[in-house]
Write an enzyme that holds these catalytic residues in place. Structure first.
Site, PDB file in Angstrom:
ATOM      1  N   HIS A   9       8.730  -3.819   9.611  1.00  0.00           N
ATOM      2  CA  HIS A   9       8.873  -4.946   8.686  1.00  0.00           C
ATOM      3  C   HIS A   9      10.249  -5.578   8.766  1.00  0.00           C
ATOM      4  O   HIS A   9      10.533  -6.547   8.073  1.00  0.00           O
ATOM      5  CB  HIS A   9       8.681  -4.463   7.244  1.00  0.00           C
ATOM      6  CG  HIS A   9       7.329  -3.878   6.977  1.00  0.00           C
ATOM      7  ND1 HIS A   9       7.111  -2.536   6.793  1.00  0.00           N
ATOM      8  CD2 HIS A   9       6.110  -4.466   6.888  1.00  0.00           C
ATOM      9  CE1 HIS A   9       5.823  -2.320   6.582  1.00  0.00           C
ATOM     10  NE2 HIS A   9       5.196  -3.470   6.643  1.00  0.00           N
TER      11      HIS A   9
ATOM     12  N   HIS B 276       8.768   0.025   6.657  1.00  0.00           N
ATOM     13  CA  HIS B 276       9.368   0.691   7.803  1.00  0.00           C
ATOM     14  C   HIS B 276       9.941  -0.355   8.748  1.00  0.00           C
ATOM     15  O   HIS B 276       9.876  -1.553   8.470  1.00  0.00           O
ATOM     16  CB  HIS B 276       8.352   1.593   8.500  1.00  0.00           C
ATOM     17  CG  HIS B 276       7.055   0.901   8.830  1.00  0.00           C
ATOM     18  ND1 HIS B 276       6.927   0.034   9.882  1.00  0.00           N
ATOM     19  CD2 HIS B 276       5.854   0.927   8.215  1.00  0.00           C
ATOM     20  CE1 HIS B 276       5.702  -0.435   9.913  1.00  0.00           C
ATOM     21  NE2 HIS B 276       5.015   0.085   8.906  1.00  0.00           N
TER      22      HIS B 276
ATOM     23  N   ARG C 159     -10.144   2.868   2.465  1.00  0.00           N
ATOM     24  CA  ARG C 159      -8.864   3.232   1.891  1.00  0.00           C
ATOM     25  C   ARG C 159      -8.958   3.296   0.368  1.00  0.00           C
ATOM     26  O   ARG C 159      -9.664   2.501  -0.244  1.00  0.00           O
ATOM     27  CB  ARG C 159      -7.828   2.181   2.292  1.00  0.00           C
ATOM     28  CG  ARG C 159      -6.461   2.809   2.550  1.00  0.00           C
ATOM     29  CD  ARG C 159      -5.451   1.724   2.778  1.00  0.00           C
ATOM     30  NE  ARG C 159      -5.388   1.310   4.178  1.00  0.00           N
ATOM     31  CZ  ARG C 159      -4.595   0.324   4.577  1.00  0.00           C
ATOM     32  NH1 ARG C 159      -3.849  -0.319   3.726  1.00  0.00           N
ATOM     33  NH2 ARG C 159      -4.558  -0.014   5.844  1.00  0.00           N
TER      34      ARG C 159
ATOM     35  N   ASP D 212       0.916 -12.261  14.703  1.00  0.00           N
ATOM     36  CA  ASP D 212      -0.493 -12.037  14.389  1.00  0.00           C
ATOM     37  C   ASP D 212      -0.931 -12.802  13.134  1.00  0.00           C
ATOM     38  O   ASP D 212      -2.110 -12.903  12.848  1.00  0.00           O
ATOM     39  CB  ASP D 212      -0.755 -10.531  14.213  1.00  0.00           C
ATOM     40  CG  ASP D 212       0.167  -9.906  13.175  1.00  0.00           C
ATOM     41  OD1 ASP D 212       1.311 -10.367  13.039  1.00  0.00           O
ATOM     42  OD2 ASP D 212      -0.263  -8.956  12.505  1.00  0.00           O
TER      43      ASP D 212
ATOM     44  N   LYS E 290       8.061   4.704  16.168  1.00  0.00           N
ATOM     45  CA  LYS E 290       7.429   5.997  16.034  1.00  0.00           C
ATOM     46  C   LYS E 290       8.380   7.104  16.487  1.00  0.00           C
ATOM     47  O   LYS E 290       8.991   7.021  17.526  1.00  0.00           O
ATOM     48  CB  LYS E 290       6.138   6.044  16.855  1.00  0.00           C
ATOM     49  CG  LYS E 290       5.047   5.309  16.134  1.00  0.00           C
ATOM     50  CD  LYS E 290       3.649   5.496  16.703  1.00  0.00           C
ATOM     51  CE  LYS E 290       3.508   6.379  17.907  1.00  0.00           C
ATOM     52  NZ  LYS E 290       2.184   6.331  18.494  1.00  0.00           N
ATOM     53  N   THR E 291       8.516   8.121  15.680  1.00  0.00           N
ATOM     54  CA  THR E 291       9.369   9.256  16.037  1.00  0.00           C
ATOM     55  C   THR E 291       8.652  10.533  15.661  1.00  0.00           C
ATOM     56  O   THR E 291       7.525  10.494  15.217  1.00  0.00           O
ATOM     57  CB  THR E 291      10.694   9.231  15.243  1.00  0.00           C
ATOM     58  OG1 THR E 291      10.379   9.437  13.861  1.00  0.00           O
ATOM     59  CG2 THR E 291      11.427   7.935  15.419  1.00  0.00           C
TER      60      THR E 291
ATOM     61  N   LYS F  41       5.140   0.326  20.880  1.00  0.00           N
ATOM     62  CA  LYS F  41       5.376  -0.234  19.566  1.00  0.00           C
ATOM     63  C   LYS F  41       6.617   0.442  19.012  1.00  0.00           C
ATOM     64  O   LYS F  41       6.843   1.621  19.217  1.00  0.00           O
ATOM     65  CB  LYS F  41       4.184   0.086  18.661  1.00  0.00           C
ATOM     66  CG  LYS F  41       3.410  -1.132  18.220  1.00  0.00           C
ATOM     67  CD  LYS F  41       2.411  -0.720  17.163  1.00  0.00           C
ATOM     68  CE  LYS F  41       1.609  -1.915  16.703  1.00  0.00           C
ATOM     69  NZ  LYS F  41       0.538  -1.520  15.793  1.00  0.00           N
TER      70      LYS F  41
ATOM     71  N   GLN G 287      -4.876 -15.704   1.889  1.00  0.00           N
ATOM     72  CA  GLN G 287      -3.485 -15.877   2.299  1.00  0.00           C
ATOM     73  C   GLN G 287      -3.102 -17.357   2.311  1.00  0.00           C
ATOM     74  O   GLN G 287      -1.988 -17.715   1.948  1.00  0.00           O
ATOM     75  CB  GLN G 287      -3.267 -15.255   3.680  1.00  0.00           C
ATOM     76  CG  GLN G 287      -1.804 -15.058   3.995  1.00  0.00           C
ATOM     77  CD  GLN G 287      -1.612 -14.227   5.252  1.00  0.00           C
ATOM     78  OE1 GLN G 287      -2.392 -13.343   5.549  1.00  0.00           O
ATOM     79  NE2 GLN G 287      -0.567 -14.532   6.003  1.00  0.00           N
TER      80      GLN G 287
ATOM     81  N   THR H  74       0.806  -1.226   0.000  1.00  0.00           N
ATOM     82  CA  THR H  74       0.000   0.000   0.000  1.00  0.00           C
ATOM     83  C   THR H  74       0.835   1.270   0.000  1.00  0.00           C
ATOM     84  O   THR H  74       0.352   2.320  -0.377  1.00  0.00           O
ATOM     85  CB  THR H  74      -0.949   0.055   1.213  1.00  0.00           C
ATOM     86  OG1 THR H  74      -0.238  -0.408   2.345  1.00  0.00           O
ATOM     87  CG2 THR H  74      -2.155  -0.811   0.995  1.00  0.00           C
TER      88      THR H  74
ATOM     89  N   LYS I  87     -11.271   2.555  10.029  1.00  0.00           N
ATOM     90  CA  LYS I  87     -12.682   2.757  10.318  1.00  0.00           C
ATOM     91  C   LYS I  87     -13.286   4.002   9.679  1.00  0.00           C
ATOM     92  O   LYS I  87     -14.477   4.067   9.494  1.00  0.00           O
ATOM     93  CB  LYS I  87     -12.904   2.800  11.831  1.00  0.00           C
ATOM     94  CG  LYS I  87     -12.161   3.905  12.512  1.00  0.00           C
ATOM     95  CD  LYS I  87     -12.477   3.929  13.991  1.00  0.00           C
ATOM     96  CE  LYS I  87     -11.600   4.979  14.663  1.00  0.00           C
ATOM     97  NZ  LYS I  87     -11.895   5.174  16.043  1.00  0.00           N
TER      98      LYS I  87
END
Length: 423
Positions: free
Chosen positions: A55, A52, A93, A208, A246-247, A243, A187, A47, A89
């Site tokens: 992954h 990042h 997308r 997950d 994040k910056t 998590k 999948q 997508t 939600k």
RNA sequence: GGAGGGGUGGCCGAGCGGUCAAAGGCAACAGACUGUAAAUCUGUCGACGUACGUCUACGAAGGUUCGAAUCCUUCCCCCUCCA
């Protein structure tokens, strides 16, 4: 699983370094790995135009797979991307065109190819050359009724309802669309398709993904009579439970045009003490013995380990040269207080500075503040510096006279620096 | 299709005619302390203007009112129950 002593290099590394969370059948997989080249895959979303650091663990697993003599496949979810993930939600997308997806895949591949050695895209390279495939190649062609008949009949709703991903949603009374419900089937089908096309026998992914992976293993046995394996890695969080990745600038991207090697280096350099050892194992290639030494450092000395972590992690993703450069800039900036050349830079015409530019405006221009107002607040709060001197007046004029060798250094806080280059 | 309940700033969540740029929490940024760490404490946290201010914003579009996130109408979306 802890008591298991693998004979294959791959599993030994995966276990020692902390990548293993669950496996469908460790012993059988171990046997398979010791009896020849195994092809394994990992799925990635297409997508965006860059992956990042979230992954990175799956990519590192593919890297180790290749280093231990096996063949990695990176499966790009071009087909599933086109359906659009309905879980967001607010607005659905936007659907991506084939051209967008192709561009994303090409962009994603660049840093990816530094970590894993890709051969020709057709998979006809060396026996352990990695390659990318796009599941749109087969999902686009699917016909609904035949698919239901051939694949759908092997899934019972009863069992699908027992999967965590589904169960949690239902228990929380959150909606689960039919489309999402089908993801595990698609999948699972991907796995079987890869087994058929490329003799792929192992799927890896985040914890997950366990349910989806197991579905694929089952489906393989039923429709293709092949023994497939699944293996998951734990979700990586920081020691404080956040998590990762994040910056200020958002996600930590792997593509250098989104997130420079210097920024990338800094991200790792600022790792929490408690995470250093774990991250060295997961995100670098360093031998475990060396990591053990680094990990044992106490107090402020642990900073040396962080430098190694940052340097090695950056080298993997951006190349040794860029990593050295980033490390050198960081050293100059933080240890000598001199200016390093890999700092984020903005160019401003000399003429513009003749009348002087207000300090707050310059900070905003340099990207150290998102707006003039934020820049003002930064200055008021005492966090802004111009050539390492605190800026006390937000309207203070900055002129060409403030430049040394045509460069002005701006700092927001102790860690964020930017250069203004006169041109 | 019927009945009811909702959509608020990056997220969660209060407000239910003026004192609302909107409580509180989380996240984030800066300062202090340190080791470019964590924890803690302090400050900031829509945009633009030095500032009294102006503009934009409480799902969308209209309306009532001196005044609306708050009331009314229509539309969109979500949830619950019933068919």
């Amino acid at each position: 699983m802890t008591s298991f002593q693998p004979r294959s290099d791959f599993l030994r590394v995966i276990i020692e370094r902390g990548y293993l969370h669950q496996c469908t059948d460790l012993e059988a997989l171990d046997k398979r790995l010791t009896s020849g080249v195994v092809t394994a895959y990992n799925g990635f979303d297409a997508t965006g135009d860059s992956l990042h650091i979230g992954h990175l663990v799956p990519i590192m697993m593919l890297r180790w797979l290749q280093k231990t003599g096996h063949r990695p496949i990176a499966l790009m979810g071009g087909g599933t991307t086109k359906v659009g993930d309905p879980s967001g939600k607010d607005e659905t997308r936007k659907m991506l065109s084939d051209a967008d997806i192709a561009a994303n895949i090409a962009s994603i591949k660049r840093p990816f190819a530094k970590l894993v050695n890709f051969g020709a895209d057709d998979g006809k390279g060396g026996p352990t050359d990695a390659f990318m495939v796009n599941n749109a190649d087969w999902l686009d062609e699917l016909k609904y009724i035949p698919f239901l008949r051939d694949v759908g009949k092997h899934f019972t709703i009863n069992r699908m309802l027992t999967f965590d991903s589904v169960k949690l949603r239902l228990e929380r009374e959150q909606p689960l669309t039919f489309l999402e419900f089908n993801y595990m089937i698609l999948q699972a089908y991907d796995f079987v398709e890869l087994a058929r096309r490329h003799n792929c026998s192992l799927q890896m992914g985040g914890s997950d993904q366990w349910g989806n992976i197991v579905s694929g293993v089952d489906l393989g046995r039923r429709v293709a009579n092949v023994d497939l394996f699944g293996l998951t890695c734990p979700l990586i969080t920081t020691a404080s439970g956040a998590k990762m990745g994040k910056t200020v600038a958002g996600a930590v991207w792997l593509n250098p045009d989104r997130f420079s090697p210097y920024q990338y280096y800094q991200f790792w350099r600022n790792t929490e003490d408690a995470d250093v050892g774990r991250f060295l194992k997961l995100f670098t290639d360093l031998p475990l013995a060396e990591i053990a030494k680094l990990e044992a450092l106490q107090g402020a000395e642990i900073n040396e380990a962080k430098k190694v972590l940052a340097l090695e992690a950056t080298a993997l993703c951006h190349g040794r040269e860029a990593a050295d450069d980033a490390a050198e800039t960081a050293r100059k900036t933080f240890e000598e207080g001199v200016t390093g050349d890999a700092l984020p830079t903005v160019e401003i015409a000399r003429g513009e500075l003749e009348g002087g530019i207000a300090a707050f405006a310059l900070f905003a221009r340099a990207g150290l503040a998102a707006s003039n107002g934020e820049a003002r607040r930064l200055i008021k709060g005492g966090g802004a510096r111009l050539n390492d001197t605190a800026v006390s007046d937000e309207a203070q004029k900055v002129t060409a006279a403030d430049a040394t060798d045509g460069v002005i250094k701006l700092s927001a806080g102790k860690k964020r620096h930017a250069l203004v280059k006169l041109v």
